[in-house]
Design a protein around this motif. Structure first.
Motif, PDB file in Angstrom:
ATOM      1  N   ASN B  34       0.811  -1.222   0.000  1.00 53.04           N
ATOM      2  CA  ASN B  34       0.000   0.000   0.000  1.00 53.04           C
ATOM      3  C   ASN B  34       0.840   1.265   0.000  1.00 53.04           C
ATOM      4  O   ASN B  34       0.329   2.358  -0.178  1.00 53.04           O
ATOM      5  CB  ASN B  34      -0.906   0.008   1.236  1.00 53.04           C
ATOM      6  N   GLN B  35       2.131   1.099   0.253  1.00 48.44           N
ATOM      7  CA  GLN B  35       2.996   2.276   0.403  1.00 48.44           C
ATOM      8  C   GLN B  35       3.163   3.002  -0.924  1.00 48.44           C
ATOM      9  O   GLN B  35       3.539   2.383  -1.921  1.00 48.44           O
ATOM     10  CB  GLN B  35       4.386   1.839   0.887  1.00 48.44           C
ATOM     11  N   PRO B  36       2.953   4.327  -0.939  1.00 49.61           N
ATOM     12  CA  PRO B  36       3.342   5.082  -2.126  1.00 49.61           C
ATOM     13  C   PRO B  36       4.859   5.047  -2.278  1.00 49.61           C
ATOM     14  O   PRO B  36       5.551   5.035  -1.258  1.00 49.61           O
ATOM     15  CB  PRO B  36       2.851   6.513  -1.837  1.00 49.61           C
ATOM     16  N   PRO B  37       5.408   5.015  -3.473  1.00 49.27           N
ATOM     17  CA  PRO B  37       4.684   5.082  -4.748  1.00 49.27           C
ATOM     18  C   PRO B  37       4.393   3.702  -5.323  1.00 49.27           C
ATOM     19  O   PRO B  37       4.354   3.563  -6.529  1.00 49.27           O
ATOM     20  CB  PRO B  37       5.684   5.823  -5.623  1.00 49.27           C
ATOM     21  N   PHE B  38       4.187   2.693  -4.468  1.00 50.90           N
ATOM     22  CA  PHE B  38       4.074   1.323  -4.964  1.00 50.90           C
ATOM     23  C   PHE B  38       2.650   0.772  -4.852  1.00 50.90           C
ATOM     24  O   PHE B  38       2.451  -0.434  -4.810  1.00 50.90           O
ATOM     25  CB  PHE B  38       5.043   0.407  -4.224  1.00 50.90           C
ATOM     26  N   GLU B  39       1.644   1.650  -4.761  1.00 48.71           N
ATOM     27  CA  GLU B  39       0.280   1.158  -4.688  1.00 48.71           C
ATOM     28  C   GLU B  39       0.008   0.258  -5.892  1.00 48.71           C
ATOM     29  O   GLU B  39       0.381   0.581  -7.019  1.00 48.71           O
ATOM     30  CB  GLU B  39      -0.736   2.306  -4.694  1.00 48.71           C
ATOM     31  N   SER B  41       1.353  -2.584  -6.358  1.00 53.00           N
ATOM     32  CA  SER B  41       2.428  -3.577  -6.457  1.00 53.00           C
ATOM     33  C   SER B  41       2.290  -4.600  -5.341  1.00 53.00           C
ATOM     34  O   SER B  41       1.483  -4.455  -4.422  1.00 53.00           O
ATOM     35  CB  SER B  41       3.797  -2.903  -6.354  1.00 53.00           C
ATOM     36  N   PRO B  92      12.119   4.228  -0.734  1.00 54.85           N
ATOM     37  CA  PRO B  92      12.036   5.704  -0.805  1.00 54.85           C
ATOM     38  C   PRO B  92      11.655   6.345   0.530  1.00 54.85           C
ATOM     39  O   PRO B  92      11.887   7.536   0.727  1.00 54.85           O
ATOM     40  CB  PRO B  92      10.967   5.944  -1.870  1.00 54.85           C
ATOM     41  N   ARG B  93      11.081   5.564   1.463  1.00 53.80           N
ATOM     42  CA  ARG B  93      10.696   6.146   2.747  1.00 53.80           C
ATOM     43  C   ARG B  93      11.908   6.388   3.635  1.00 53.80           C
ATOM     44  O   ARG B  93      11.838   7.082   4.641  1.00 53.80           O
ATOM     45  CB  ARG B  93       9.729   5.218   3.482  1.00 53.80           C
ATOM     46  N   ALA B 134       7.207  -4.276  -5.449  1.00 53.51           N
ATOM     47  CA  ALA B 134       7.659  -3.012  -4.859  1.00 53.51           C
ATOM     48  C   ALA B 134       9.149  -3.099  -4.492  1.00 53.51           C
ATOM     49  O   ALA B 134       9.741  -4.171  -4.453  1.00 53.51           O
ATOM     50  CB  ALA B 134       6.823  -2.700  -3.626  1.00 53.51           C
TER      51      ALA B 134
END
Lengths: 233, 233
Positions: B34-39, B41, B92-93, B134
């Motif tokens: 669910n984490q952006p930018p991997f929605e 995935s 990326p986080r 992701a």
DNA sequence: TCAAAAGTGTTCAGCTTACACCCATGA
DNA sequence: TCATGGGTGTAAGCTGAACACTTTTGA
């Protein structure tokens, strides 16, 4: 299951087993350890990755800090990640996680003062009969040796330990030392090397006790890794 | 060179590629990300090691959290550390270091609701044609596949993917699926298995379309890993 | 009696192993 | 001319690949 909101952190180190070959022995680079309770023991060189440094870059920095950066990347030593060690009690000072690497350096790539240990705490010890090692470094070392032996059998990494030019006898000696096997047949070894097409003659010769030996160098375009079906038996 | 006084810390995760075999395909366990930018995935299951938990224990906890702890440790799935991934920008986080594992689970060790995905975000996807993944998880997955293929050729790990009893044809199918090779000769495969002495007949049979097939099980005392001289050519 | 799948034996090519032999040099 | 180590050819034996064959069941 997924990343939790709170992020426990761990100190991470990169340890490197740097191997080289001289005095008819496989040597590993060690430093004296001063940390209690390991006074008198030795340890593998290690670094901590910088904030924006990859693990491979950290390992390379660890290696270069010892042998110096080369003038051309051609002669840069081979290195490869091995395994990660994270037993909670591996360091009595507190938990660290260690990413272990091993590296192969040709003897003639090492500056004289690094080889003989002049004016440096570093020393080269037999990889097979090492002195007492601190932390879990003897576990790391024996794992590195196992991997090196496996790797040398299905790839041509041995040439990373050879000087620019070498005789086939010297190459065979390297194999015999690393595999700890004195029974390699000279004729069959040479045939394998010839058919693998990984060396070429330099048309120069080395004086020996008898007939002079042809010198070879590794071909730049050699195929270094070959996979064949094996299964278990 | 040695441990520095200040200790930069890194969040560490353990990711596990859990493989199983059904529908004539090698499957890997994935979760929606669910984490952006991997929605949209998918990602490999992962845990963070607890303060006093070893990496292996963390991997085992990750596996058991999905398939449930077994009643006897006999049937515990095989798992092994693969490689550590630490590119500074892999998440990326913020920077994390990931210790990757792979695991093999027999289909009949999985509860029904885990297999069919009822009432759980988890899903089994083809390991060869996975959906978008992701982070660097597709790199981790392809590394896991390579290692699995290597390992299956010099050891008998394939039996970790088999049910308690199986026919030789089913075992051969497992090899063919994992090696992606339909050309294995039946007679030669059987001869190899027979000579390796790793299975024994259970004296029961399975109904098939033709002559019933003998059922076998793996011998408890089987030698599972055999190393032979290979060199490169 | 035929189709389907289990299960086996035999041949041939290629590779590995073992070993004998020749060659070039210095003393 | 002998000792030393470099360098090569070959025959025996083993392994793996290919393929043809027999066996046992259900329809």
């Amino acid at each position: 299951m997924t990343h939790s909101a709170t992020s426990p952190c761990f100190p991470v180190t990169v340890e490197t087993a740097i191997f080289t070959l001289f005095q008819r022995d496989l040597k590993v680079c060690l430093f004296p350890c001063n940390q209690p309770p390991f006074e008198g023991s030795w340890m593998l060189p290690s670094v901590m990755p910088a904030e924006t440094e990859s693990l491979d870059d950290a390992a390379q920095r660890c290696i270069f800090s010892i042998i110096g950066a080369g003038s051309d990347s051609e002669s840069d030593p081979f290195f490869q990640q091995l395994y990660s060690f994270g037993a909670p009690d591996r360091d009595p000072r507190g938990r660290t996680i260690s990413i272990a690497y091993f590296a192969l350096v040709a003897k003639d790539r090492l500056p004289e003062h690094i080889l003989d240990g002049t004016n440096a705490p570093l020393a080269w010890h037999s990889a097979y009969r090492p002195p007492p090692l601190a932390f879990d470094h003897s576990e790391i070392l024996s794992y590195a040796l196992t991997r090196l032996r496996y790797k040398i059998e299905y790839s041509a990494v041995a040439f990373q330990l050879m000087p620019e030019e070498f005789t086939l006898r010297e190459l065979q000696d390297a194999y015999m030392i690393i595999l700890n096997d004195q029974k390699l047949d000279k004729a069959n070894f040479r045939k394998k090397i010839r058919e693998a097409n990984i060396v070429e003659p330099s048309n120069r010769f080395r004086e020996t006790g008898g007939r002079p030996a042809s010198l070879f160098r590794f071909r730049k375009d050699a195929k270094l890794e070959i996979k064949t079906r094996r299964f278990f038996p």
